[in-house]
Design a protein around this motif. Structure first.
Motif, PDB file in Angstrom:
ATOM      1  N   THR A 150       0.862  -1.184   0.000  1.00  0.00           N
ATOM      2  CA  THR A 150       0.000   0.000   0.000  1.00  0.00           C
ATOM      3  C   THR A 150       0.897   1.233   0.000  1.00  0.00           C
ATOM      4  O   THR A 150       1.764   1.370   0.860  1.00  0.00           O
ATOM      5  CB  THR A 150      -0.908   0.027   1.243  1.00  0.00           C
ATOM      6  OG1 THR A 150      -1.695  -1.164   1.269  1.00  0.00           O
ATOM      7  CG2 THR A 150      -1.822   1.242   1.237  1.00  0.00           C
ATOM      8  N   LEU A 151       0.674   2.119  -0.957  1.00  0.00           N
ATOM      9  CA  LEU A 151       1.470   3.341  -1.081  1.00  0.00           C
ATOM     10  C   LEU A 151       0.546   4.544  -1.206  1.00  0.00           C
ATOM     11  O   LEU A 151      -0.544   4.441  -1.764  1.00  0.00           O
ATOM     12  CB  LEU A 151       2.352   3.278  -2.329  1.00  0.00           C
ATOM     13  CG  LEU A 151       3.342   2.115  -2.385  1.00  0.00           C
ATOM     14  CD1 LEU A 151       3.927   1.995  -3.773  1.00  0.00           C
ATOM     15  CD2 LEU A 151       4.435   2.316  -1.359  1.00  0.00           C
ATOM     16  N   LEU A 152       1.010   5.676  -0.724  1.00  0.00           N
ATOM     17  CA  LEU A 152       0.278   6.932  -0.871  1.00  0.00           C
ATOM     18  C   LEU A 152       1.029   7.817  -1.848  1.00  0.00           C
ATOM     19  O   LEU A 152       2.208   8.123  -1.638  1.00  0.00           O
ATOM     20  CB  LEU A 152       0.139   7.644   0.474  1.00  0.00           C
ATOM     21  CG  LEU A 152      -0.510   9.029   0.443  1.00  0.00           C
ATOM     22  CD1 LEU A 152      -1.928   8.955  -0.096  1.00  0.00           C
ATOM     23  CD2 LEU A 152      -0.482   9.656   1.815  1.00  0.00           C
ATOM     24  N   LEU A 153       0.361   8.203  -2.937  1.00  0.00           N
ATOM     25  CA  LEU A 153       0.927   9.126  -3.904  1.00  0.00           C
ATOM     26  C   LEU A 153       0.243  10.469  -3.776  1.00  0.00           C
ATOM     27  O   LEU A 153      -0.982  10.527  -3.653  1.00  0.00           O
ATOM     28  CB  LEU A 153       0.721   8.601  -5.328  1.00  0.00           C
ATOM     29  CG  LEU A 153       1.318   7.243  -5.673  1.00  0.00           C
ATOM     30  CD1 LEU A 153       0.968   6.875  -7.108  1.00  0.00           C
ATOM     31  CD2 LEU A 153       2.815   7.253  -5.478  1.00  0.00           C
ATOM     32  N   GLU A 154       1.041  11.533  -3.817  1.00  0.00           N
ATOM     33  CA  GLU A 154       0.475  12.879  -3.753  1.00  0.00           C
ATOM     34  C   GLU A 154       1.125  13.731  -4.839  1.00  0.00           C
ATOM     35  O   GLU A 154       2.311  13.639  -5.097  1.00  0.00           O
ATOM     36  CB  GLU A 154       0.762  13.527  -2.401  1.00  0.00           C
ATOM     37  CG  GLU A 154       0.038  12.855  -1.262  1.00  0.00           C
ATOM     38  CD  GLU A 154       0.241  13.580   0.054  1.00  0.00           C
ATOM     39  OE1 GLU A 154      -0.529  14.523   0.322  1.00  0.00           O
ATOM     40  OE2 GLU A 154       1.173  13.208   0.777  1.00  0.00           O
ATOM     41  N   ARG A 155       0.301  14.551  -5.445  1.00  0.00           N
ATOM     42  CA  ARG A 155       0.785  15.493  -6.451  1.00  0.00           C
ATOM     43  C   ARG A 155      -0.051  16.764  -6.302  1.00  0.00           C
ATOM     44  O   ARG A 155      -1.246  16.767  -6.594  1.00  0.00           O
ATOM     45  CB  ARG A 155       0.627  14.906  -7.851  1.00  0.00           C
ATOM     46  CG  ARG A 155       0.963  15.842  -8.983  1.00  0.00           C
ATOM     47  CD  ARG A 155       2.452  16.065  -9.113  1.00  0.00           C
ATOM     48  NE  ARG A 155       2.724  16.894 -10.274  1.00  0.00           N
ATOM     49  CZ  ARG A 155       3.816  16.838 -10.976  1.00  0.00           C
ATOM     50  NH1 ARG A 155       4.764  15.989 -10.653  1.00  0.00           N
ATOM     51  NH2 ARG A 155       3.994  17.634 -11.984  1.00  0.00           N
ATOM     52  N   GLU A 156       0.579  17.808  -5.819  1.00  0.00           N
ATOM     53  CA  GLU A 156      -0.121  19.083  -5.620  1.00  0.00           C
ATOM     54  C   GLU A 156       0.198  20.026  -6.776  1.00  0.00           C
ATOM     55  O   GLU A 156       1.328  20.038  -7.283  1.00  0.00           O
ATOM     56  CB  GLU A 156       0.305  19.723  -4.296  1.00  0.00           C
ATOM     57  CG  GLU A 156       0.057  18.840  -3.070  1.00  0.00           C
ATOM     58  CD  GLU A 156      -1.404  18.448  -2.860  1.00  0.00           C
ATOM     59  OE1 GLU A 156      -2.301  19.256  -3.174  1.00  0.00           O
ATOM     60  OE2 GLU A 156      -1.645  17.326  -2.397  1.00  0.00           O
ATOM     61  N   ALA A 157      -0.777  20.807  -7.172  1.00  0.00           N
ATOM     62  CA  ALA A 157      -0.570  21.796  -8.217  1.00  0.00           C
ATOM     63  C   ALA A 157       0.413  22.834  -7.719  1.00  0.00           C
ATOM     64  O   ALA A 157       0.407  23.207  -6.545  1.00  0.00           O
ATOM     65  CB  ALA A 157      -1.899  22.455  -8.592  1.00  0.00           C
ATOM     66  N   PRO A 158       1.305  23.315  -8.591  1.00  0.00           N
ATOM     67  CA  PRO A 158       2.238  24.360  -8.179  1.00  0.00           C
ATOM     68  C   PRO A 158       1.491  25.625  -7.760  1.00  0.00           C
ATOM     69  O   PRO A 158       0.464  25.955  -8.347  1.00  0.00           O
ATOM     70  CB  PRO A 158       3.093  24.623  -9.413  1.00  0.00           C
ATOM     71  CG  PRO A 158       2.595  23.749 -10.499  1.00  0.00           C
ATOM     72  CD  PRO A 158       1.458  22.934  -9.980  1.00  0.00           C
ATOM     73  N   ALA A 159       2.008  26.279  -6.759  1.00  0.00           N
ATOM     74  CA  ALA A 159       1.360  27.504  -6.243  1.00  0.00           C
ATOM     75  C   ALA A 159       1.609  28.685  -7.117  1.00  0.00           C
ATOM     76  O   ALA A 159       2.520  28.785  -7.857  1.00  0.00           O
ATOM     77  CB  ALA A 159       1.830  27.790  -4.835  1.00  0.00           C
TER      78      ALA A 159
END
Length: 159
Positions: A150-159
């Motif tokens: 189980t892995l958590l991937l996160e990708r946030e939009a650049p500010a």
């Protein structure tokens, strides 16, 4: 965007007592959408989920891992696995204050549904079998996790 990736032997999602989606070996993706997510985050996440090496190489018998130590050399694409995608706004639940989670970090339903559908469409372009739950519905998810991985991937939009 947040995605919980689980390597599975099998997985299914049921809505109102009916199976909405069911897969064999592959990945179950629990997907949370943020209000700042764009096509760039969706594209990055789809590529990452499809190309992550989460499956062991098989030995000459085609069954067991090629070596002990469980080296992961293959992606879901490589094994021609299946994908179950389930919307999961609760991935943006903030429990730091009080006793009730705040979901202010999740995208509003209309925006989230459109982006979720776009994400599923990107996964479909892989040619793999992709199943889904029903966006916004109360769902029961059965996950036969393999490993467990189980892995958590996160990708946030650049500010």
């Amino acid at each position: 965007m947040r995605v919980v990736v689980q390597r599975v032997m099998a997985s299914s999602v049921t809505v109102d007592g009916e199976i909405a989606g069911k897969i064999g070996q592959g990945l179950t993706l629990l997907v949370g959408i943020a209000p700042t997510d764009t096509a760039a985050e969706l594209s990055w996440m789809a590529r990452k989920c499809l190309d992550l090496r989460l499956f062991p190489s098989l030995g000459s018998d085609g069954q067991r891992p090629a070596q002990e130590g469980h080296r992961w050399d293959l992606s879901v694409r490589d094994i021609q696995g299946e994908i179950l995608v389930v919307s999961q706004f609760t991935l943006y639940g903030d429990c730091r204050k009080g006793r009730r989670p705040s979901f202010d970090g999740a995208a509003p339903p209309a925006q989230a549904e459109a982006l979720y559908n776009d994400f599923v469409s990107l996964l479909h372009t892989s040619g793999l079998r992709v199943e889904t739950g029903k966006f916004g519905a109360m769902m029961q998810v059965k996950i036969h996790n393999d490993g467990p991985v189980t892995l958590l991937l996160e990708r946030e939009a650049p500010a």
